[in-house]
Motif scaffolding. Sequence first.
Motif, short mmCIF file in Angstrom:
data_model
loop_
_atom_site.label_atom_id
_atom_site.label_comp_id
_atom_site.label_asym_id
_atom_site.label_seq_id
_atom_site.Cartn_x
_atom_site.Cartn_y
_atom_site.Cartn_z
N ILE A 160 63.12 15.61 28.37
CA ILE A 160 61.91 16.20 28.97
C ILE A 160 61.24 15.20 29.91
O ILE A 160 60.80 15.56 31.01
CB ILE A 160 60.93 16.65 27.87
CG1 ILE A 160 61.51 17.86 27.11
CG2 ILE A 160 59.57 17.02 28.47
CD1 ILE A 160 60.68 18.30 25.93
N ASP A 161 61.20 13.90 29.48
CA ASP A 161 60.59 12.89 30.36
C ASP A 161 61.36 12.78 31.67
O ASP A 161 60.76 12.68 32.76
CB ASP A 161 60.57 11.53 29.65
CG ASP A 161 59.46 11.44 28.62
OD1 ASP A 161 58.50 12.23 28.74
OD2 ASP A 161 59.54 10.61 27.70
N GLN A 162 62.67 12.75 31.57
CA GLN A 162 63.49 12.66 32.77
C GLN A 162 63.30 13.90 33.68
O GLN A 162 63.19 13.78 34.91
CB GLN A 162 64.97 12.51 32.40
CG GLN A 162 65.31 11.18 31.76
CD GLN A 162 66.78 11.09 31.37
OE1 GLN A 162 67.59 11.94 31.74
NE2 GLN A 162 67.13 10.06 30.61
N THR A 163 63.27 15.04 33.01
CA THR A 163 63.08 16.30 33.78
C THR A 163 61.72 16.30 34.47
O THR A 163 61.61 16.68 35.66
CB THR A 163 63.19 17.51 32.84
OG1 THR A 163 64.47 17.49 32.20
CG2 THR A 163 63.02 18.81 33.64
N ARG A 164 60.68 15.86 33.75
CA ARG A 164 59.35 15.81 34.36
C ARG A 164 59.30 14.80 35.50
O ARG A 164 58.66 15.04 36.54
CB ARG A 164 58.29 15.47 33.31
CG ARG A 164 58.09 16.61 32.32
CD ARG A 164 56.77 16.50 31.63
NE ARG A 164 56.60 15.24 30.93
CZ ARG A 164 55.49 14.89 30.27
NH1 ARG A 164 54.45 15.72 30.27
NH2 ARG A 164 55.40 13.73 29.65
N LEU A 188 60.97 16.44 38.33
CA LEU A 188 60.08 17.46 38.91
C LEU A 188 59.00 16.81 39.78
O LEU A 188 58.67 17.32 40.85
CB LEU A 188 59.42 18.27 37.79
CG LEU A 188 60.29 19.32 37.10
CD1 LEU A 188 59.53 19.95 35.93
CD2 LEU A 188 60.71 20.40 38.09
N ARG A 189 58.44 15.71 39.30
CA ARG A 189 57.40 15.00 40.09
C ARG A 189 57.99 14.50 41.41
O ARG A 189 57.35 14.58 42.47
CB ARG A 189 56.84 13.82 39.30
CG ARG A 189 55.94 14.23 38.14
CD ARG A 189 55.20 13.03 37.58
NE ARG A 189 54.50 13.35 36.34
CZ ARG A 189 55.00 13.18 35.12
NH1 ARG A 189 56.23 12.66 34.99
NH2 ARG A 189 54.30 13.51 34.07
N SER A 190 59.21 13.95 41.34
CA SER A 190 59.86 13.45 42.56
C SER A 190 60.09 14.58 43.56
O SER A 190 59.82 14.44 44.77
CB SER A 190 61.20 12.79 42.22
OG SER A 190 61.00 11.67 41.38
N VAL A 191 60.60 15.69 43.05
CA VAL A 191 60.84 16.85 43.91
C VAL A 191 59.53 17.34 44.51
O VAL A 191 59.44 17.65 45.71
CB VAL A 191 61.54 17.99 43.13
CG1 VAL A 191 61.59 19.27 43.98
CG2 VAL A 191 62.95 17.56 42.72
#
Length: 369
Positions: A242-246, A249-252
């Motif tokens: 989840i941390d990696q996904t978030r 998502l922030r980078s995108v």
Amino acid sequence: MFILLIGIVSALFEQEVVELENTHLGKTFLDTVQLAVQGKEPLDRVFQILREQANYYEKEFLSLDEKHKSSQQKCCRDLTDFDNIIQLSKSRLADLQTALDEKLPDKLKKQALLQSKKKDKQNVSNRLEEIQTTRKKQQCMFESRMDEHQIALNAVIAVRKIFENAIADKEASSFVQIEEDDVDKLQALLSYANSKASDFKELQGYTSFFAILEQLQVSQIAKHYDGIVNVVNMCLDFEDYIDQTRTLLRSVDDIREEYFQRLYNSLSKDLRDINVTIDELDSDIQSIEAQVKVFEMDKSELQSKLDTKQKQRVDRLSECDQDDKVYEFKILENQRERETIKRTLDLCMDNVKELKQYVKRRGDQYYKK
């Protein structure tokens, strides 16, 4: 023969005297001679008066001629002045018309460009509105996904802590006993997480994950230390995911925000430039319309003056023609008077005796009447 010649001369004299009688000047002269003869005055005085009259008409002729020359010169000057003014006015009118002819295409060109710029403005404004709407949707989706990840993360962390608390200070492969309250709490937590996940709009996959956790036999897992450790490790792995996904998502979203800002700033600059161009074109068109109005007013005023000058020239030309006719009439009259005086003088001075006889008979005929 001599008597015949005298008779012929006398007849000729009579004929010319009769012709004199038919002229105003001749009749007046004969009346004067008649009075002089009747008064027994010398005819030299009468002849002198006639000579003076001849000098008067000669002077009158010279005066008429001089005045006519002066009048002709004045007419020529006036007509030349009118012609110059008329020519200048026509030239100025042509210049004004040329200026108007040049302004109209310029105005039409700028109006067409203005309409094009207004369309560009509308397109850029629509594009700005479009990217802002798209960005708001992206931000809503981003925030929704981040919220859903956070809800999932909170649930996973809570589950993990319950299990971690259960194996705290326990040895590997030992029996683990979870408190009944913790079991109920865990079951309620998983049920709540599954319920929330079913409402997710973006991350529906969490629904299946929490449904699986909810269906696990907590009582069975709770008795085995290794099973609890596996669940804890699975939760940690999931938290890391989840941390990696978030982070992704922030980078995108950062990339999207950067792209949006660049595009927004570029379009905003384009819109400002278009607005400046529109204002300039509006100002140019207003200026052209003002110039056209001034040109048309000048043209109308100049045309009015030209019409007036042309009429004045016609009137002046008519006056000059009339002056010529009056001059010609007076000159003819003067010529006739001078010729009559000369003929009278020549006739009477050469035939004084016959003249006296004629005026005597003339007087006798008058008294008989």
